[in-house]
Scaffold this motif. Structure first.
Motif, short mmCIF file in Angstrom:
data_model
loop_
_atom_site.label_atom_id
_atom_site.label_comp_id
_atom_site.label_asym_id
_atom_site.label_seq_id
_atom_site.Cartn_x
_atom_site.Cartn_y
_atom_site.Cartn_z
N GLU A 27 -1.22 3.88 8.54
CA GLU A 27 -1.82 4.76 9.41
C GLU A 27 -1.29 6.20 9.08
N LEU A 28 -0.34 6.57 8.32
CA LEU A 28 0.36 7.67 8.04
C LEU A 28 -0.40 8.76 7.61
N PRO A 29 -1.40 8.44 6.79
CA PRO A 29 -2.26 9.65 6.22
C PRO A 29 -3.19 10.37 7.21
N SER A 30 -3.86 9.54 8.05
CA SER A 30 -4.72 9.96 9.03
C SER A 30 -3.75 10.82 10.19
N TYR A 31 -2.80 10.21 10.42
CA TYR A 31 -1.92 11.14 11.56
C TYR A 31 -1.58 12.50 10.90
N LEU B 59 7.61 8.54 13.64
CA LEU B 59 8.51 7.29 13.39
C LEU B 59 7.59 6.14 13.10
N ILE B 60 8.19 5.27 12.17
CA ILE B 60 7.27 3.99 11.82
C ILE B 60 7.96 2.69 12.39
N ALA B 61 7.32 1.96 13.23
CA ALA B 61 8.16 0.84 13.90
C ALA B 61 7.97 -0.43 12.87
N GLY C 106 0.58 -1.10 -0.06
CA GLY C 106 -0.05 -0.01 -0.02
C GLY C 106 0.96 1.40 0.04
N VAL C 107 2.09 1.15 0.08
CA VAL C 107 2.93 2.58 -0.08
C VAL C 107 2.72 3.18 -1.27
N GLU C 108 2.44 2.72 -2.35
CA GLU C 108 2.36 3.77 -3.50
C GLU C 108 1.01 4.34 -3.23
N ILE C 109 0.08 3.70 -2.76
CA ILE C 109 -1.54 4.58 -2.65
C ILE C 109 -1.16 5.42 -1.56
N ILE C 110 -0.18 5.24 -0.58
CA ILE C 110 -0.20 6.40 0.45
C ILE C 110 0.51 7.52 -0.06
N LEU C 111 1.80 7.26 -0.83
CA LEU C 111 2.39 8.29 -1.59
C LEU C 111 1.30 9.26 -2.48
N SER C 112 0.55 8.44 -3.25
CA SER C 112 -0.33 9.19 -4.24
C SER C 112 -1.29 10.18 -3.47
N LYS C 113 -1.82 9.68 -2.15
CA LYS C 113 -2.92 10.37 -1.23
C LYS C 113 -2.11 11.73 -0.95
N ILE C 114 -0.83 11.61 -0.41
CA ILE C 114 -0.11 12.55 -0.01
C ILE C 114 -0.15 13.69 -0.90
#
Length: 211
Positions: A190-194, A165-167, A72-80
């Motif tokens: 979780e990144l976009p929501s935070y 930070l991501i664990a 899902g990383v590319e989806i997150i990068l796209s959302k950002i």
């Protein structure tokens, strides 16, 4: 974990060992010399520089073969990117290899500035980071650094910017909590929501620096 396995492989061929993956996550640190001293580097004849050189060779040899993007990383990068937030990379990896990595995984298009290593100095990343921040049209309070180690948190404090930070990297969640970082998450999803919903991310994030 690819980095752990390559590190352990180099150490074992030179008479050292890491007790376990959990030990690695709880104790790995920068500069690497400190971690090697903890493991007993003084008991072997090879120098730290030689061990690091051997590790880098093994790492580069298998990186793109053995490593994939987190789900899902590319989806997150796209959302950002859709949010209008600019993204940058600040890495200790050699610049040419870093660019090849991004093209290999098809994510080069998401980043505005890509700063790889230009120096063998442990302070190289800090110097590059200061140059990057000075070039951005944003206040330090509008910039967020995203990393996965205690060292990344220390870089954020030296640069005077916020940190998430991501664990999922080279340090355990427990170790990351000890830093007092602004936000610590368990999964990339979780990144976009935070980034866009957490009151701790005020003022709004305009620039993200990925380590």
């Amino acid at each position: 974990h690819f980095t752990f396995l390559r590190t352990r492989e180099v150490l074992e061929t030179n008479g050292l060992d890491i007790p376990s993956f959990e030990y690695y996550l709880d104790n790995f640190t920068y500069p690497v010399e400190d971690f090697l001293v903890l493991l007993g580097i003084d008991k072997v004849s090879m120098s730290v520089d030689t061990l690091v050189e051997e590790f880098v060779g093994l790492y580069n040899e298998g990186f793109r073969v053995n490593c994939t993007l987190h789900p899902g990383v590319e989806i997150i990068l796209s959302k950002i990117k859709e949010e209008g937030t600019r993204q940058h990379i600040l890495s200790a990896r050699e610049q040419e290899l870093l660019l090849e990595d991004l093209h290999h995984y098809g994510i080069r298009k998401y980043f505005d500035n890509i700063l790889g290593s230009e120096s063998t100095s442990r302070y190289g990343k800090m110097t590059q980071g200061r140059k990057l921040i000075a070039s951005l049209a944003a206040e330090p309070s509008e910039i967020v650094l995203i990393g996965d180690t205690v060292h990344d948190f220390m870089v954020s404090r030296e640069l005077g910017i916020r940190c998430i930070l991501i664990a999922t990297g080279n340090n355990s969640r427990k170790r990351l909590f000890e830093t007092g970082a602004d936000i610590i998450i368990q999964k990339h999803e979780e990144l976009p929501s935070y980034l866009y919903s957490s009151p701790r991310m005020t003022p709004a994030t305009k620039e993200i620096i990925n380590l």
